[in-house]
Design a protein around this motif. Structure first.
Motif, short mmCIF file in Angstrom:
data_model
loop_
_atom_site.label_atom_id
_atom_site.label_comp_id
_atom_site.label_asym_id
_atom_site.label_seq_id
_atom_site.Cartn_x
_atom_site.Cartn_y
_atom_site.Cartn_z
N ASP A 137 0.81 -1.22 0.00
CA ASP A 137 0.00 0.00 0.00
C ASP A 137 0.85 1.27 0.00
O ASP A 137 0.44 2.30 -0.53
CB ASP A 137 -0.94 0.03 1.20
N ARG A 138 2.02 1.20 0.58
CA ARG A 138 2.90 2.37 0.64
C ARG A 138 3.56 2.68 -0.70
O ARG A 138 4.19 3.71 -0.85
CB ARG A 138 4.00 2.16 1.68
N TRP A 139 3.46 1.75 -1.65
CA TRP A 139 4.06 1.93 -2.97
C TRP A 139 2.99 1.83 -4.04
O TRP A 139 2.97 0.90 -4.84
CB TRP A 139 5.10 0.88 -3.24
N PRO A 140 2.07 2.79 -4.13
CA PRO A 140 1.00 2.68 -5.13
C PRO A 140 1.52 2.79 -6.56
O PRO A 140 0.91 2.25 -7.49
CB PRO A 140 0.06 3.84 -4.79
N ASP A 141 2.65 3.48 -6.75
CA ASP A 141 3.25 3.63 -8.07
C ASP A 141 4.70 3.20 -7.97
O ASP A 141 5.37 3.48 -6.98
CB ASP A 141 3.20 5.08 -8.55
N GLY A 142 5.19 2.55 -9.03
CA GLY A 142 6.60 2.19 -9.02
C GLY A 142 6.95 1.20 -10.10
O GLY A 142 6.15 0.88 -10.98
N TYR A 143 8.18 0.72 -10.01
CA TYR A 143 8.66 -0.28 -10.96
C TYR A 143 9.84 -1.03 -10.35
O TYR A 143 10.49 -0.54 -9.43
CB TYR A 143 9.07 0.37 -12.28
#
Length: 70
Positions: free
Chosen positions: A2-8
């Protein structure tokens, strides 16, 4: 998470000599790229959100899937 809603992530190593890059936004998959190693070819199964996709990759070949492919 949940703390990383966007990323790769790039360069994840998968069983069978595959490399995987994954990108997500708003907690959902945007795209995934799978690269077969130099000495591997054959069937690969990618699973996401209860669906899966069967692929056939040749040695050194890569394929990019977007969320709508599932």
């Amino acid at each position: 998470p949940d703390r990383w809603p966007d990323g790769y992530v790039k360069g994840l190593r998968a069983r069978g000599d595959y490399t995987v890059d994954i990108e997500w936004a708003d907690g959902k998959l945007k795209n995934v790229t799978v690269l077969a190693g130099d000495h591997v070819s054959g069937p690969v199964r990618i699973a996401y959100d209860g669906s899966s996709k069967a692929l056939e990759l040749a040695s050194g070949q890569s394929i990019r899937l977007v969320s709508s492919d599932f």
